[in-house]
Design a protein around this motif. Sequence first.
Motif, PDB file in Angstrom:
ATOM      1  N   UNK A 101       0.846  -1.187   0.000  1.00 47.16           N
ATOM      2  CA  UNK A 101       0.000   0.000   0.000  1.00 47.16           C
ATOM      3  C   UNK A 101       0.880   1.235   0.000  1.00 47.16           C
ATOM      4  N   UNK A 102       1.346   1.598  -1.188  1.00 45.04           N
ATOM      5  CA  UNK A 102       2.266   2.710  -1.325  1.00 45.04           C
ATOM      6  C   UNK A 102       1.502   4.035  -1.385  1.00 45.04           C
ATOM      7  N   UNK A 103       2.138   5.103  -0.934  1.00 41.98           N
ATOM      8  CA  UNK A 103       1.515   6.424  -0.956  1.00 41.98           C
ATOM      9  C   UNK A 103       1.967   7.202  -2.187  1.00 41.98           C
ATOM     10  N   UNK A 104       1.008   7.659  -2.968  1.00 41.96           N
ATOM     11  CA  UNK A 104       1.267   8.508  -4.128  1.00 41.96           C
ATOM     12  C   UNK A 104      -0.020   9.267  -4.437  1.00 41.96           C
ATOM     13  N   UNK A 105      -0.047  10.535  -4.135  1.00 39.30           N
ATOM     14  CA  UNK A 105      -1.275  11.324  -4.304  1.00 39.30           C
ATOM     15  C   UNK A 105      -1.617  11.559  -5.762  1.00 39.30           C
ATOM     16  N   UNK A 106      -0.681  11.256  -6.688  1.00 42.04           N
ATOM     17  CA  UNK A 106      -0.944  11.501  -8.111  1.00 42.04           C
ATOM     18  C   UNK A 106      -1.670  10.342  -8.795  1.00 42.04           C
ATOM     19  N   UNK A 107      -1.907   9.247  -8.069  1.00 39.72           N
ATOM     20  CA  UNK A 107      -2.630   8.121  -8.684  1.00 39.72           C
ATOM     21  C   UNK A 107      -4.135   8.363  -8.637  1.00 39.72           C
ATOM     22  N   UNK A 108      -4.686   8.508  -7.445  1.00 40.40           N
ATOM     23  CA  UNK A 108      -6.140   8.689  -7.300  1.00 40.40           C
ATOM     24  C   UNK A 108      -6.504  10.124  -6.912  1.00 40.40           C
ATOM     25  N   UNK A 109      -5.531  11.030  -7.047  1.00 38.99           N
ATOM     26  CA  UNK A 109      -5.769  12.431  -6.681  1.00 38.99           C
ATOM     27  C   UNK A 109      -6.271  12.554  -5.242  1.00 38.99           C
ATOM     28  N   UNK A 110      -5.738  11.695  -4.377  1.00 39.25           N
ATOM     29  CA  UNK A 110      -6.069  11.700  -2.941  1.00 39.25           C
ATOM     30  C   UNK A 110      -7.555  11.535  -2.661  1.00 39.25           C
ATOM     31  N   UNK A 111      -8.257  10.848  -3.562  1.00 41.00           N
ATOM     32  CA  UNK A 111      -9.711  10.722  -3.441  1.00 41.00           C
ATOM     33  C   UNK A 111     -10.148   9.284  -3.710  1.00 41.00           C
ATOM     34  N   UNK A 112     -10.861   8.683  -2.774  1.00 36.90           N
ATOM     35  CA  UNK A 112     -11.394   7.336  -2.976  1.00 36.90           C
ATOM     36  C   UNK A 112     -12.558   7.372  -3.958  1.00 36.90           C
ATOM     37  N   UNK A 113     -12.875   6.247  -4.620  1.00 38.48           N
ATOM     38  CA  UNK A 113     -14.006   6.211  -5.549  1.00 38.48           C
ATOM     39  C   UNK A 113     -15.322   6.535  -4.861  1.00 38.48           C
ATOM     40  N   UNK A 114     -16.228   7.125  -5.617  1.00 35.98           N
ATOM     41  CA  UNK A 114     -17.565   7.432  -5.102  1.00 35.98           C
ATOM     42  C   UNK A 114     -18.581   6.516  -5.758  1.00 35.98           C
ATOM     43  N   UNK A 115     -19.847   6.758  -5.486  1.00 32.48           N
ATOM     44  CA  UNK A 115     -20.918   5.938  -6.058  1.00 32.48           C
ATOM     45  C   UNK A 115     -21.118   6.198  -7.545  1.00 32.48           C
ATOM     46  N   UNK A 116     -20.426   7.182  -8.108  1.00 39.64           N
ATOM     47  CA  UNK A 116     -20.602   7.479  -9.529  1.00 39.64           C
ATOM     48  C   UNK A 116     -19.295   7.596 -10.314  1.00 39.64           C
ATOM     49  N   UNK A 117     -18.180   7.991  -9.643  1.00 40.19           N
ATOM     50  CA  UNK A 117     -16.947   8.240 -10.399  1.00 40.19           C
ATOM     51  C   UNK A 117     -15.710   7.692  -9.693  1.00 40.19           C
ATOM     52  N   UNK A 118     -14.670   7.458 -10.504  1.00 38.94           N
ATOM     53  CA  UNK A 118     -13.319   7.233 -10.026  1.00 38.94           C
ATOM     54  C   UNK A 118     -12.571   8.549 -10.156  1.00 38.94           C
ATOM     55  N   UNK A 119     -11.725   8.849  -9.189  1.00 41.85           N
ATOM     56  CA  UNK A 119     -10.859  10.013  -9.301  1.00 41.85           C
ATOM     57  C   UNK A 119      -9.470   9.558  -9.725  1.00 41.85           C
ATOM     58  N   UNK A 120      -8.870  10.253 -10.683  1.00 40.68           N
ATOM     59  CA  UNK A 120      -7.523   9.930 -11.144  1.00 40.68           C
ATOM     60  C   UNK A 120      -6.678  11.187 -11.125  1.00 40.68           C
ATOM     61  N   UNK A 121      -5.404  11.007 -10.809  1.00 43.03           N
ATOM     62  CA  UNK A 121      -4.472  12.112 -10.798  1.00 43.03           C
ATOM     63  C   UNK A 121      -3.680  12.174 -12.084  1.00 43.03           C
ATOM     64  N   UNK A 122      -2.427  12.591 -11.981  1.00 48.60           N
ATOM     65  CA  UNK A 122      -1.609  12.810 -13.168  1.00 48.60           C
ATOM     66  C   UNK A 122      -0.588  11.704 -13.409  1.00 48.60           C
ATOM     67  N   UNK A 123      -0.595  10.653 -12.588  1.00 49.68           N
ATOM     68  CA  UNK A 123       0.361   9.556 -12.754  1.00 49.68           C
ATOM     69  C   UNK A 123       0.188   8.896 -14.117  1.00 49.68           C
ATOM     70  N   UNK A 124       1.301   8.550 -14.756  1.00 50.18           N
ATOM     71  CA  UNK A 124       1.230   7.976 -16.107  1.00 50.18           C
ATOM     72  C   UNK A 124       0.504   6.634 -16.113  1.00 50.18           C
ATOM     73  N   UNK A 125       0.517   5.917 -14.989  1.00 54.13           N
ATOM     74  CA  UNK A 125      -0.145   4.612 -14.930  1.00 54.13           C
ATOM     75  C   UNK A 125      -1.658   4.720 -15.064  1.00 54.13           C
ATOM     76  N   UNK A 126      -2.208   5.907 -14.788  1.00 56.70           N
ATOM     77  CA  UNK A 126      -3.665   6.064 -14.842  1.00 56.70           C
ATOM     78  C   UNK A 126      -4.129   7.209 -15.739  1.00 56.70           C
ATOM     79  N   UNK A 127      -3.198   8.088 -16.215  1.00 59.48           N
ATOM     80  CA  UNK A 127      -3.706   9.290 -16.884  1.00 59.48           C
ATOM     81  C   UNK A 127      -2.663  10.002 -17.731  1.00 59.48           C
ATOM     82  N   UNK A 128      -2.071   9.328 -18.691  1.00 58.93           N
ATOM     83  CA  UNK A 128      -1.224   9.980 -19.681  1.00 58.93           C
ATOM     84  C   UNK A 128      -2.104  10.561 -20.783  1.00 58.93           C
TER      85      UNK A 128
END
Length: 333
Positions: free
Chosen positions: A157-184
């Motif tokens: 469980x590594x810490x990186x705020x750029x993966x999920x933009x410091x936000x857990x999923x909600x009942x309607x959306x996923x939050x993604x940050x700027x990490x290349x693994x999720x949002x290039x």
Amino acid sequence: GLVMLCKVEDGSFSNFDTHIYDKNSGATKAVMANSDAAQSTESSGLTAFTTGGFTVGTDQDINNSGELTLAFAWATAASSSTNNSGTIQSTVNASTASGVSCVKYVGTGSNATVGHGIGTPSLVLVKDLDSANDWRVWHKELTGSQYMGLNGFSDFGQTDTTVWNSTAPSSSVLSIGTASEVNTSGNNYMAICFQEIDGFSSSGTYTPYDNSNEPHQLWFGFKPELVFIKAISSPTSMSPDSLDQGTQWTMVPSTPAQKFGTTTEFGTFPALYHYQQIGNPNTTGSLGAEKIVCTSSGWTIKNDYLNAALSQDYTYFYFAWARNPYKYARSGH
């Protein structure tokens, strides 16, 4: 709409993969759970999604003569639809009945949200389809600033705020940050989301008893067909990259023992004899007689020991599915 295929027995053909296909991407389009590789076209892999199943070709990883392959399939919608719940438009193939959603979106390189089409997920797996990037995984025991891997020996469980933009999923959306693994920017991504559905799927944590011979009852609320297990904590003296099986995502199917070449069963429900690592599918093993028994509501873990699959030094996250829910969704192998 979502299929995972993994060979169990391997003869002369080695270094096989865990193949994932989804209806959003279409037949023959595969990503490997054990690899960072981009999505590839496999003309002899899964060749069609059919009513109630799928068709495979001659790929040796999934259809080699005389060798056993595990197939896990989750039902989703008959067709995909556009979802505009997030700041990025997504294409979603989902089922609110089974709590499964396959999401495809194009990255922007900026913090964003992506609609997923089901209720709040407890488990999310994201893969870059265009580039060699590791999987990124979130589950409900993590914060919005933490992630885990899937391929290889994954961290706890590594810490990186750029993966999920410091936000857990909600009942309607996923939050993604700027990490290349999720949002290039410009890259296509797959997100697989699993929501817990009463009577069909359940997730939580489990810590083995310390040197106890008392059987442990792990309650799911149904007879499990498939369980994913992953260590989420370890003693400070151990590395997440050690060869202990607990560091791997491991799948434990409840397939009756005789399907794996033995004839032993215990009462109405089979003892579990097999586990297989998702991110390192060449590693398989036996749980041994009477170590775990499936019941109508979960697992009975005898002597609190799962051979190499679990260790008393760890706390584990699990996600379990039934073959058929009490309502109307389907899952099976």
